[in-house]
Design an enzyme around this catalytic site. Structure first.
Site, PDB file in Angstrom:
ATOM      1  N   GLY A  57     -80.251 -69.033  11.686  1.00 47.29           N
ATOM      2  CA  GLY A  57     -81.691 -69.285  11.794  1.00 47.29           C
ATOM      3  C   GLY A  57     -82.013 -70.607  12.465  1.00 47.29           C
ATOM      4  CG  PHE A  64     -85.217 -61.390   5.175  1.00 43.00           C
ATOM      5  CD1 PHE A  64     -85.627 -60.210   5.770  1.00 43.00           C
ATOM      6  CD2 PHE A  64     -86.105 -62.047   4.337  1.00 43.00           C
ATOM      7  CE1 PHE A  64     -86.887 -59.691   5.534  1.00 43.00           C
ATOM      8  CE2 PHE A  64     -87.370 -61.535   4.087  1.00 43.00           C
ATOM      9  CZ  PHE A  64     -87.758 -60.354   4.696  1.00 43.00           C
ATOM     10  CE1 TYR A  78     -75.560 -55.948   8.979  1.00 43.50           C
ATOM     11  CE2 TYR A  78     -75.885 -54.007  10.356  1.00 43.50           C
ATOM     12  CZ  TYR A  78     -76.395 -55.019   9.572  1.00 43.50           C
ATOM     13  OH  TYR A  78     -77.751 -55.107   9.370  1.00 43.50           O
ATOM     14  CG  PHE A 111     -83.806 -46.703  11.821  1.00 41.84           C
ATOM     15  CD1 PHE A 111     -84.033 -46.674  10.434  1.00 41.84           C
ATOM     16  CD2 PHE A 111     -83.041 -45.703  12.362  1.00 41.84           C
ATOM     17  CE1 PHE A 111     -83.502 -45.669   9.620  1.00 41.84           C
ATOM     18  CE2 PHE A 111     -82.508 -44.682  11.566  1.00 41.84           C
ATOM     19  CZ  PHE A 111     -82.746 -44.675  10.201  1.00 41.84           C
ATOM     20  CG  HIS A 145     -79.994 -57.686  18.800  1.00 37.33           C
ATOM     21  ND1 HIS A 145     -79.847 -58.883  18.175  1.00 37.33           N
ATOM     22  CD2 HIS A 145     -79.577 -56.742  17.933  1.00 37.33           C
ATOM     23  CE1 HIS A 145     -79.381 -58.682  16.956  1.00 37.33           C
ATOM     24  NE2 HIS A 145     -79.203 -57.384  16.786  1.00 37.33           N
ATOM     25  NE  ARG A 198     -72.588 -53.097  20.667  1.00 36.94           N
ATOM     26  CZ  ARG A 198     -73.807 -53.546  20.402  1.00 36.94           C
ATOM     27  NH1 ARG A 198     -74.237 -54.662  20.967  1.00 36.94           N
ATOM     28  NH2 ARG A 198     -74.612 -52.895  19.586  1.00 36.94           N
TER      29      ARG A 198
END
Ligand code: UFG
Length: 323
Positions: free
Chosen positions: A36, A73, A141, A169, A187, A276
């Site tokens: 973060g 989170f 994960y 999602f 991402h 990947r």
């Protein structure tokens, strides 16, 4: 309510903190800043920098915050990295998370809201995916998040800890102030937008031989403000259980790149790469349960609208957060 938020300096956490504060809650953010950013924490929140691996600190800060609810989170969340370094995922997501669960029980927390993931399902038997599908993750994960889900179920049964676990999602988009900045960006959407910003020469497509119409992976992209809205609803007393959060529409990697080109008005050259490891071909949510039971209604169901908010944030913050 007093809400204790782990990972509140991260992408999804920071926007949920903003929404919690806008709704009048008091927020304590607990984050070690490994992923973060300090400047992503809304200044109205109290901030404590420490790790969940420090059980004594978690308990002490949680107690002091007088938390009635916990939103968890904080986690490592990269499929690819988990395939190379599984220990990091089990240590941080499971073992350190357990410190938080124990502290929540000891401090009498009334509600635990957990960030889970559709990666707990693995390749689904059918799409759209309902919550009752078998969970057979194909990467550490997803396995680590599934393990935490199971711990939650037992803590609910044995200690009466009420929980809501949201299986996200693909989170995407930005609020006006807060957006997606990972120090190492893996991402799809932010990487494609970097090309539109001339920060990268081309986008990469990982795998073009999947059993999908254009050969690339299909995902269900969900706006982070809509995720945040679900978290607010999940705080209500009596809500309990597992909920998928997605729009129910699947977009291929090529379709996402096309949407980014349209929104930015820039051409995005692509380079096709091998698959990947750990990527399921198609993940699309059935999120009727959240709509029905929580009254959740996404405000940004269209991919183009989601990408528009991401593009606005990246243009305004081309280098992301300063820290
Ligand atoms: N992809 C590319 N090129 C890129 C980046 C990604 O082709 O530069 C592909 C990936 O292979 C995948 C798709 O685009 O098929 C989406 O990849 P992301 O990395 O954006 O997202 P993931 O689906 O791998 O994972 C994300 C979160 C997880 C969460 C998962 C649920 O990182 O935490 O969504 O699907 F569990």
């Amino acid at each position: 309510m007093n809400v204790f938020v782990t990972g509140g300096a991260g992408y999804i956490g920071s926007i949920c903190v903003e929404e919690l504060l806008n709704a009048g809650h008091q927020v304590t953010v607990y984050d070690n800043l490994s992923e973060g950013h300090r400047s992503a924490v809304d200044p109205r929140a109290k901030f404590v920098q420490n790790s969940l691996s420090d059980a004594a600190s978690v308990k002490q800060v949680l107690q002091k915050s007088k938390a009635e609810a916990v939103m968890h989170f904080a986690a490592n969340a990269l499929v690819g990295e988990s395939m190379a370094n599984p220990g990091k995922y089990f240590r941080n997501n499971v073992a350190s998370g357990l410190n938080l669960l124990d502290a929540a029980v000891e401090c009498g927390v009334k509600k635990f809201v957990f960030s889970s993931t559709c990666a707990t399902y693995g390749p689904p038997d059918r799409v759209p995916m309902t919550e009752d599908l078998p969970q057979r993750p194909i990467n550490p994960y997803g396995e680590s998040k599934l393990m935490f889900e199971k711990m939650l179920t037992w803590y609910q049964r044995i200690h009466g800890l009420e929980f809501v676990a949201f299986r996200y999602f693909n989170a995407a988009g930005a609020s006006g102030k807060y957006g997606e900045h990972h120090r190492i960006e893996t991402h799809l959407i932010p990487n494609v937008l970097k090309v539109a910003l001339d920060q990268k020469p081309h986008a990469e497509i990982f795998g073009t031989d999947y059993p999908t119409p254009d050969g690339t992976c299909i995902r269900d992209y969900i706006h982070i403000a809509d995720l945040a809205q679900a978290h607010m609803l999940g705080l209500a007393p009596g809500t309990q259980g597992f909920y998928n959060l997605g729009n129910g529409d699947g977009y291929s990697v090529r379709e996402v790149i096309a949407a980014c080109e349209k929104v930015s008005g820039k051409r995005v050259p692509v380079v096709e790469q091998p698959r990947r490891p750990g990527d399921p071909p198609r993940l699309v949510a059935a999120a009727e349960k959240a709509r029905r039971e929580l009254g959740w209604t996404p405000k940004y169901p269209k991919l183009e609208d989601i990408v528009t908010t991401a593009w606005a944030w990246h243009k305004a913050h081309p280098d992301g957060y300063p820290d």
